[in-house]
Structure formats: structure tokens, C-alpha cells
Design an enzyme around this catalytic site. Structure first.
Site, short mmCIF file in Angstrom:
data_model
loop_
_atom_site.label_atom_id
_atom_site.label_comp_id
_atom_site.label_asym_id
_atom_site.label_seq_id
_atom_site.Cartn_x
_atom_site.Cartn_y
_atom_site.Cartn_z
N SER A 183 17.78 -41.43 17.02
CA SER A 183 17.33 -42.66 16.36
C SER A 183 16.55 -42.43 15.06
CB SER A 183 16.46 -43.49 17.31
OG SER A 183 17.12 -43.67 18.55
N SER B 106 12.13 -31.56 25.52
CA SER B 106 13.45 -31.00 25.81
C SER B 106 13.24 -29.64 26.49
CB SER B 106 14.24 -30.81 24.51
OG SER B 106 13.60 -29.84 23.71
N LYS C 40 13.32 -40.55 19.39
CA LYS C 40 13.11 -39.99 18.05
C LYS C 40 12.50 -38.60 18.15
CE LYS C 40 12.58 -43.88 14.93
NZ LYS C 40 12.01 -44.15 13.60
N ASP D 130 13.63 -34.51 28.44
CA ASP D 130 14.76 -34.91 27.60
C ASP D 130 15.93 -33.92 27.72
OD1 ASP D 130 15.95 -36.50 25.62
OD2 ASP D 130 15.14 -35.27 23.98
P1 13P Z 1 16.70 -37.50 16.49
O1 13P Z 1 16.20 -36.12 16.32
O2 13P Z 1 17.93 -37.75 15.69
O3 13P Z 1 15.64 -38.51 16.26
O4 13P Z 1 17.17 -37.67 18.04
C1 13P Z 1 16.20 -37.61 19.05
C2 13P Z 1 16.81 -37.64 20.43
O5 13P Z 1 17.82 -38.24 20.69
C3 13P Z 1 16.08 -36.92 21.49
O6 13P Z 1 16.72 -37.04 22.72
ZN ZN Z 2 18.84 -37.11 22.48
#
Ligand code: 13P
Ligand code: ZN
Ligand code: G3H
Ligand code: NA
Length: 303
Positions: A229, A53, A250, A92
Site C-alpha cells: 500500500s 515479517s 505499509k 506478516d
Molecule cells: P509496501 O512495502 O509496498 O508498503 O507493502 C507492505 C506490505 O504489503 C507488507 O505486507
Molecule cells: Zn505484504
């Protein structure tokens, strides 16, 4: 060489869509989790899709996201060469088009794909922003895949109420994919980001099915993406995979596992880790698990 770009990733998604499997996309922010994921992927002979991210890039780059991306990408690239698995890197939840432009312009094997997230914008703005990234990638003649999001996933976009409006609308999805030309579409089927999910998630696999079928009917079938997820049960996931979900994001799960492993290690070796004479002993705070796992009673991030 086992670190791959968008062309190879597109082939994996083609197979996933045709055969009904999903690729887990695993968030990393530092090398510990990254190496653990490679070890795990090699053990089960699976491809590995890492994702960063913007926040993770800033963290790894000590405030400079470009430095963080270069550092983590290079690290992943070099370590991937030790393993006989395919490693991909996705960016991300990107919102800053200038940072995206830098990612597209990197003369590197990464990123394999970029998620532009304008899902918080009204529909027309979301289309325009997504379209801009698709064009940016095309003009640069790279094979980078573009993921976009339609609908709102709670948690990051916190103040959204869990009513019908927050799920992805299948007809809008058709128009969105048609107009943007995105390669993957993240949809909202009731998951939430982070540890604060609670046990009251109302998952709507029927929405994934309807979006998938609507896209298929218009000859626009593309891989769908599930965000938030961590904590989703295997049987829930299995159902979603039938309906075109090919990428399963995740993050929380891995950060939780890493923190727990460190926690258990320190607890086990507590006697060896006594602070030296004259140094403040803050172990009481450290060993208070509720400080770092506040929602443990409501949600099990180990799933
Ligand atoms: P979680 O942290 O709930 O697993 O979500 C991850 C996500 O969607 C990253 O883009
Ligand atoms: Zn996400
Ligand atoms: O690379 C060195 C470490 O950051 C040192 O950590 O102060 O806990 O021993 P430490
Ligand atoms: Na979003």
C-alpha cells in the site's frame, strides 16, 4: 496496559467492516521506526498495528527469528505502556509452519494475529496450509487471528505477469474462506510490494467490491487486506475502504521516511561529522541518494 491480543483486534476489525474504515498495518524491523510509529499513533489518538515479517525477525534477532520476535515484541510491549493507544502485533507473510508453531505457542501478549502466506501455492495447497494454521491456533486455544492470501501480489512474487490471472477471483475467495475459516483475507487488486511499483499500477477496486459482495452473499463477510500500500493515493484508498478493505499494509513508506530523516540529518550536520584523521572518507557514497532510492523517479514512497 495498552498492548492487546486477537480478541481486541477482532473488535477493531468488526467496527472497521461495519463503518468502512481501515487500520494501517505498519512494518517494523528495528526500534527507531517502532517508536516513531507509537509517537505518531499517540498524536492522532489511533490504535497502532505493528507487523514483523520473517526477514524482519531474523534481522532484529541477528539471524535468529525467534529471538528477533521476542526482542521486538517485548520492546513494543514495554514501550506501549508509555502510550495511551492500543498496540497490536501481526506476523506478516509467514511461510514456515514451524516458526508459526513457535509464535502460536508463545505465552505472551503477542502476536495478536498471524498471516500465513501460501498464495504462491496452487489453490488446494493454499487451502490446506491455511487450514493447518487455523487449526493450530484453535488447538492452542489462543485468540490469535489468522490472515491468509488468495491471488498474487507482485513484487515479492516477482515473476508473475500483470494479467487477469494475478487478481483474486471472487468465487474462489468464497470457497477459500468457507474451507479455511481464516479471519482475514489478503486479496490482489493490482498493488505491488516495494519501491519498484512504477506509475503504471492498474488498480482494480471493482475486484475488492466483487470479492466483498460475494463473501457477503454467502454470509462469509470478513475483513479484506490490501498489501503493497505504500504509494497508493488517499483517494484510491478511500474507494477501496468502501469495499471491505479493513487492513492496509505499509512497509516501504516507513523505511523510506526513516532513511530520508537520517540522510537529511547527516547532510545538515556534515561539517560536524567529518571522519577523524586517518579514517577513510566514504561520504561520497553515502550522500549519493540514488544508491538507496533507486526508483525515486517512478514512484513516490512518501505517500
Ligand atoms: P509496501 O512495502 O509496498 O508498503 O507493502 C507492505 C506490505 O504489503 C507488507 O505486507
Ligand atoms: Zn505484504
Ligand atoms: O552503541 C554504540 C554504537 O553502535 C556506536 O556507534 O561507532 O557509530 O559511534 P558508532
Ligand atoms: Na503473496
Amino acid at each position: 496496559m495498552t498492548f492487546y491480543g486477537g480478541d481486541e483486534l477482532a473488535k477493531v476489525y468488526d467496527d472497521a467492516l461495519a463503518e468502512g474504515f481501515g487500520l494501517v498495518a505498519s512494518n517494523v524491523a528495528e526500534p527507531n521506526v517502532l517508536v516513531g510509529l507509537m509517537e505518531g499513533a499517540a498524536r492522532v489518538d489511533s490504535d497502532l498495528l505493528l507487523q514483523l515479517s520473517s526477514g524482519a525477525c531474523s534481522f532484529a534477532g541477528n539471524g535468529d527469528p525467534v529471538a528477533g520476535l521476542q526482542a521486538m515484541g517485548t520492546y513494543a510491549e514495554l514501550v506501549a505502556d508509555q502510550y495511551d493507544v492500543g498496540v497490536f502485533l501481526n506476523m506478516d507473510h509467514q511461510t514456515d509452519l514451524e516458526f508459526v508453531r513457535t509464535q502460536v505457542g508463545l505465552d505472551r501478549r503477542f502476536p495478536s494475529s498471524i498471516m500465513i502466506d501460501a498464495s504462491h501455492e496452487p489453490f488446494e495447497e493454499n487451502v490446506a496450509t491455511t487450514r493447518e494454521v487455523v487449526e493450530m491456533v484453535a488447538e492452542a486455544e489462543t485468540d490469535i487471528l489468522v490472515e491468509a492470501e488468495l491471488g498474487r501480489i507482485k513484487g515479492v512474487e516477482d515473476e508473475i505477469v500483470a494479467d487477469e490471472a494475478f487478481y483474486t477471483d471472487p468465487e474462489e475467495a468464497v470457497e477459500f474462506v468457507d474451507r479455511t475459516g481464516c479471519d482475514l483475507l489478503a486479496i490482489s487488486v493490482g498493488t505491488q510490494h516495494g519501491v519498484a511499483k512504477g506509475k503504471d499500477l492498474e488498480l482494480r477496486p471493482d475486484i475488492a467490491r466483487d470479492v466483498h459482495e460475494a463473501l457477503e452473499d454467502h454470509g462469509l463477510s470478513i475483513p479484506l487486506v490490501l498489501h503493497g500500500s505504500s504509494g497508493i493515493l488517499p483517494e484510491q484508498l478511500q474507494e477501496l475502504l468502501q469495499y471491505g478493505i479493513c487492513k492496509v499494509n505499509k512497509d516501504t513508506h516507513y523505511q523510506y521516511e526513516y532513511t530520508r530523516t537520517a540522510f537529511d540529518y547527516f547532510r545538515e550536520h556534515e561539517a560536524d561529522l567529518l571522519p577523524p584523521e586517518g579514517v577513510a572518507d566514504d561520504r561520497d557514497d553515502f550522500f549519493n541518494e540514488s544508491a538507496w532510492a533507486p526508483n525515486k523517479d517512478h514512484f513516490d514512497p512518501r505517500v
